[in-house]
Design an enzyme around this catalytic site. Structure first.
Site, mmCIF file in Angstrom:
data_model
loop_
_atom_site.group_PDB
_atom_site.id
_atom_site.type_symbol
_atom_site.label_atom_id
_atom_site.label_comp_id
_atom_site.label_asym_id
_atom_site.label_seq_id
_atom_site.Cartn_x
_atom_site.Cartn_y
_atom_site.Cartn_z
ATOM 1 N N ILE A 170 0.615 -9.720 19.869
ATOM 2 C CA ILE A 170 1.651 -9.870 18.860
ATOM 3 C C ILE A 170 3.036 -9.531 19.409
ATOM 4 O O ILE A 170 4.028 -10.178 19.058
ATOM 5 C CB ILE A 170 1.314 -8.989 17.639
ATOM 6 C CG1 ILE A 170 0.057 -9.532 16.951
ATOM 7 C CG2 ILE A 170 2.475 -8.928 16.647
ATOM 8 C CD1 ILE A 170 -0.519 -8.614 15.891
ATOM 9 N N HIS A 207 0.807 -1.218 0.000
ATOM 10 C CA HIS A 207 0.000 0.000 0.000
ATOM 11 C C HIS A 207 0.840 1.268 0.000
ATOM 12 O O HIS A 207 0.340 2.342 0.319
ATOM 13 C CB HIS A 207 -0.975 -0.017 1.182
ATOM 14 C CG HIS A 207 -1.962 -1.141 1.117
ATOM 15 N ND1 HIS A 207 -2.593 -1.674 2.227
ATOM 16 C CD2 HIS A 207 -2.426 -1.859 0.064
ATOM 17 C CE1 HIS A 207 -3.392 -2.659 1.850
ATOM 18 N NE2 HIS A 207 -3.303 -2.788 0.544
ATOM 19 N N CYS A 214 3.568 13.278 -6.948
ATOM 20 C CA CYS A 214 2.736 14.180 -7.733
ATOM 21 C C CYS A 214 1.795 13.359 -8.610
ATOM 22 O O CYS A 214 2.237 12.432 -9.300
ATOM 23 C CB CYS A 214 3.600 15.095 -8.599
ATOM 24 S SG CYS A 214 2.620 16.149 -9.704
ATOM 25 N N ASN A 243 -3.266 -13.125 15.105
ATOM 26 C CA ASN A 243 -4.194 -11.993 15.043
ATOM 27 C C ASN A 243 -5.181 -12.078 16.199
ATOM 28 O O ASN A 243 -5.608 -13.167 16.578
ATOM 29 C CB ASN A 243 -4.954 -11.997 13.703
ATOM 30 C CG ASN A 243 -5.596 -10.663 13.405
ATOM 31 O OD1 ASN A 243 -4.918 -9.636 13.356
ATOM 32 N ND2 ASN A 243 -6.903 -10.650 13.196
#
Length: 247
Positions: free
Chosen positions: A229, A112, A120, A211
């Protein structure tokens, strides 16, 4: 004998101990302020100067830029340094904390993007987020690109933008080749990143999910860890380093 390839898919949960909130958990950003999602949605960002101004103010307060790596990030880097396994990190996070903990940048795939740079939207030139924020502090509420005058955005993948196909292809290759795949601090709900867990399992990797909340892939996992974690991952990675894979 070749070293095992250990792949980690990391999500927001690995960085909460560094003071960075997650997005979809009980106290996540989107649950607390659904309107905040507009600030990171490409269509809204590009079409509304007010959204951009609010986004820059949000970036000024973004804890990711001042946060430091925690025990979980350091444990990943320590396994890589030990030489006991070939380690690759595929991260959904944009905070850069794996690299700050000591993971070589070339061994970290940022699905991501990164919050530490700006890009730009017209000429694609990249620059430092810190420099852009300094311009905001100096009185530019929506600083344009200094090269072409185009709209600047964080070098992250906003909602409505595609993932980088090259990065995704590399992540897929790692998922297919690894012997151990750990999904850490991710809800495994956002595709195509979540699907990497299934790909790894289909290609014979041992799938371990660390998790706090259940995920859609728990049923096919070889091991599911619900402990915090910050303590669970270092212990798990020490076992991998000593034995080649967790038991």
């Amino acid at each position: 004998m070749s070293k095992p390839l250990v792949a980690l898919l990391t999500g927001a949960g690995i960085s909460t101990d560094s003071g960075i909130p997650d997005y979809r958990g009980p106290n996540g950003v989107w649950r607390r302020d659904p309107e905040a999602e507009k600030l990171v949605t490409y269509e809204y960002y590009m079409g509304d100067p007010d959204i951009r101004r609010r986004s820059w103010q949000l970036r000024r307060k973004n804890g990711a830029l001042t946060a430091g790596p925690n025990a979980a990030h350091r444990a990943v880097a320590e396994l890589e340094r030990s030489g006991a396994a070939a380690v690759r990190v595929i991260t959904q996070n944009v905070d850069g904390l794996h690299q700050l903990a000591g993971m070589p940048a070339r061994k970290v795939l940022e699905l991501h993007g990164t919050v530490r740079e700006v890009v730009c939207t017209d000429c694609s030139v990249r620059g430092s987020m810190a420099d852009a924020l300094a311009r905001v502090e100096a009185g530019e509420p929506d600083p344009p690109c200094e090269v072409c005058g185009g709209i600047l955005k964080s070098a992250t993948v906003m909602f409505g933008e595609p993932l980088d196909p090259v990065v995704l292809s590399e992540a897929l290759a790692i998922a297919k080749a690894c012997s151990v795949f750990l999904a850490v601090g991710t809800s495994l709900q956002v595709q195509p990143a979540a699907g990497l867990a299934g790909v790894a399992a289909d290609h014979g990797a041992r799938l371990v999910i660390v998790n706090a909340e259940p995920t859609p892939y728990d049923e096919i996992a070889d091991e599911v860890v619900r402990e915090p974690i910050g303590t669970a991952l270092p212990a798990l990675l020490r076992r991998i380093g000593a034995e080649g894979e967790p038991r």
